[in-house]
Write an enzyme that holds these catalytic residues in place. Structure first.
Site, mmCIF file in Angstrom:
data_model
loop_
_atom_site.group_PDB
_atom_site.id
_atom_site.type_symbol
_atom_site.label_atom_id
_atom_site.label_comp_id
_atom_site.label_asym_id
_atom_site.label_seq_id
_atom_site.Cartn_x
_atom_site.Cartn_y
_atom_site.Cartn_z
ATOM 1 N N ASP A 11 8.611 1.847 13.916
ATOM 2 C CA ASP A 11 8.743 -0.138 14.577
ATOM 3 C C ASP A 11 9.637 -1.361 14.498
ATOM 4 O OD1 ASP A 11 5.488 -1.968 13.553
ATOM 5 O OD2 ASP A 11 7.400 -0.785 12.509
ATOM 6 N N ASP A 16 12.773 -2.190 8.772
ATOM 7 C CA ASP A 16 13.043 -1.103 9.525
ATOM 8 C C ASP A 16 13.850 -1.012 9.800
ATOM 9 O OD1 ASP A 16 9.917 -1.848 10.689
ATOM 10 O OD2 ASP A 16 9.433 0.250 10.439
ATOM 11 N N ASP A 244 9.683 -1.018 4.281
ATOM 12 C CA ASP A 244 10.298 0.283 5.044
ATOM 13 C C ASP A 244 12.132 0.638 4.064
ATOM 14 O OD1 ASP A 244 9.721 -0.705 8.426
ATOM 15 O OD2 ASP A 244 8.253 0.093 6.073
HETATM 16 O O1 RIB Z 1 2.033 -3.038 6.356
HETATM 17 C C1 RIB Z 1 4.093 -3.456 6.839
HETATM 18 C C2 RIB Z 1 3.925 -2.662 7.599
HETATM 19 O O2 RIB Z 1 4.357 -2.620 8.875
HETATM 20 C C3 RIB Z 1 5.871 -2.095 7.486
HETATM 21 O O3 RIB Z 1 5.979 -1.283 7.867
HETATM 22 C C4 RIB Z 1 5.848 -2.757 8.560
HETATM 23 O O4 RIB Z 1 7.362 -3.337 9.373
HETATM 24 C C5 RIB Z 1 5.026 -3.167 9.792
HETATM 25 O O5 RIB Z 1 5.565 -2.351 10.543
HETATM 26 CA CA CA Z 2 7.562 -1.334 10.399
#
Ligand code: RIB
Ligand code: CA
Length: 315
Positions: A11, A16, A244
């Site tokens: 996401d 990411d 990530d």
């Molecule tokens: O809690 C952190 C996660 O939530 C990470 O993957 C951030 O990118 C959001 O997706």
């Molecule tokens: Ca993420």
């Protein structure tokens, strides 16, 4: 070299985006597809961000698809004021319009199902966002489940949450999807907040990345600095956690992660606990281990690997 076939479901989202860079650049990773879901932002934005990163990297041979715009049951939860905007345009990177990567017409859930059904071997599924796409693909075509070698996911917490005291963001965005995934029976590696909130882009890390004088490192620095600025608005943490990439590095260097087999169940009923990953040591056959929960990481070796990849495999 035996490559590691993966589907990366994400996401983007600044952190990411760093995971996408590592997955695209490391020669041992065979990235079969990039699928976007709602989470850090709307799915329209997350798929656009995924395409922008691929365009910047000149990666145009990997299918990128937009997935679930809404969670399976709960009403949508969005926090796109922090991670959602990659802000790539404002970093001054020229996005080559002619070679812009576009999302493919298939829905991500169908792409995931099609790729797994067509694959001769197993594919590792890496999830760095809410689990809606994977859960829906499992429901759409249960025959894909045995084709999944392992699910390496960023999410959950065996301590405090980061959205509510109980729940971590990726799980909280779609707890029912997480329940489907954690009940699927395939090997799961859960990399939760106890680890990812310690994967910090400190000034030293950013400086070390700056020293790697190539375009990809420059993109990584801009994303980390942009993320750090935004993160200050909401986070109790002094430096920005870059959650990530920990999922991708797990595939490359599992030996630097310490895991404990646990029984993980998602709280779906108790409102104040909604979305908690209830992690218990498996003491009875009624609650067998269904996940390897990461309880420690050699952070120095983690960052060494990230910097090595940016230096050795990027231009
Ligand atoms: O809690 C952190 C996660 O939530 C990470 O993957 C951030 O990118 C959001 O997706
Ligand atoms: Ca993420």
């Amino acid at each position: 070299m035996n490559k590691i076939p993966i589907i990366l479901d994400c996401d983007p989202g600044c952190d990411d985006a760093l995971a996408i860079i590592i997955a695209c650049r490391h020669p041992a990773i065979d990235l079969r597809a990039l699928t976007a879901t709602m989470g850090n932002s709307t799915v329209e934005k997350t798929v656009k961000n995924a395409c922008q990163i691929c365009t910047l990297l000149g990666v145009n041979n990997i299918p990128v698809a937009a997935g679930m715009a809404q969670p399976i049951i709960r009403k949508p939860y969005q926090e796109n004021y922090v991670f959602g905007e990659l802000g790539l345009e404002q970093f001054g990177f020229k996005l080559p319009v002619k070679k812009a990567v576009k999302p493919e017409p298939r829905h991500a859930v169908n792409l995931i199902s099609d790729l797994l059904m067509a694959s001769k071997g197993e594919i590792s599924f890496v999830a760095t966002g809410p689990l809606s796409n994977l859960a829906m693909a499992m429901r759409l075509e249960p025959q894909i489940i045995p084709k999944i070698k392992q699910i390496v996911l960023i999410g959950g917490s065996y301590e405090q949450g980061n959205v509510t005291p109980a729940a971590e963001f990726n799980i909280y965005c779609d707890p029912e999807a997480a329940h489907i995934v954690f009940s699927c029976g395939r090997p799961i590696v859960m990399i939760g907040l106890a680890i990812t909130e310690k994967v910090l882009a400190t000034p030293e890390i950013i400086m070390a990345t700056q020293k790697i004088n190539n375009q990809t490192a420059k993109i990584a620095v801009s994303i980390m600095e942009f993320f750090a600025k935004n993160n200050q608005m909401i986070s109790h943490l002094k430096f920005v956690p870059v959650y990530d990439p920990a999922a991708i590095v797990y595939l490359l260097k599992p030996e630097i992660y310490k895991v404990k087999p646990m029984h993980v169940e998602i709280e779906l009923k108790d409102e104040s606990e909604y979305g908690r990953t209830k992690c218990e040591l498996p003491v009875s056959s009624s609650k067998p281990a269904n996940a390897a929960v990461v309880i420690d990481l050699e952070f120095g070796k983690f960052w060494d690997e990230i910097l090595r990849i940016l230096k050795d495999y990027c231009e």
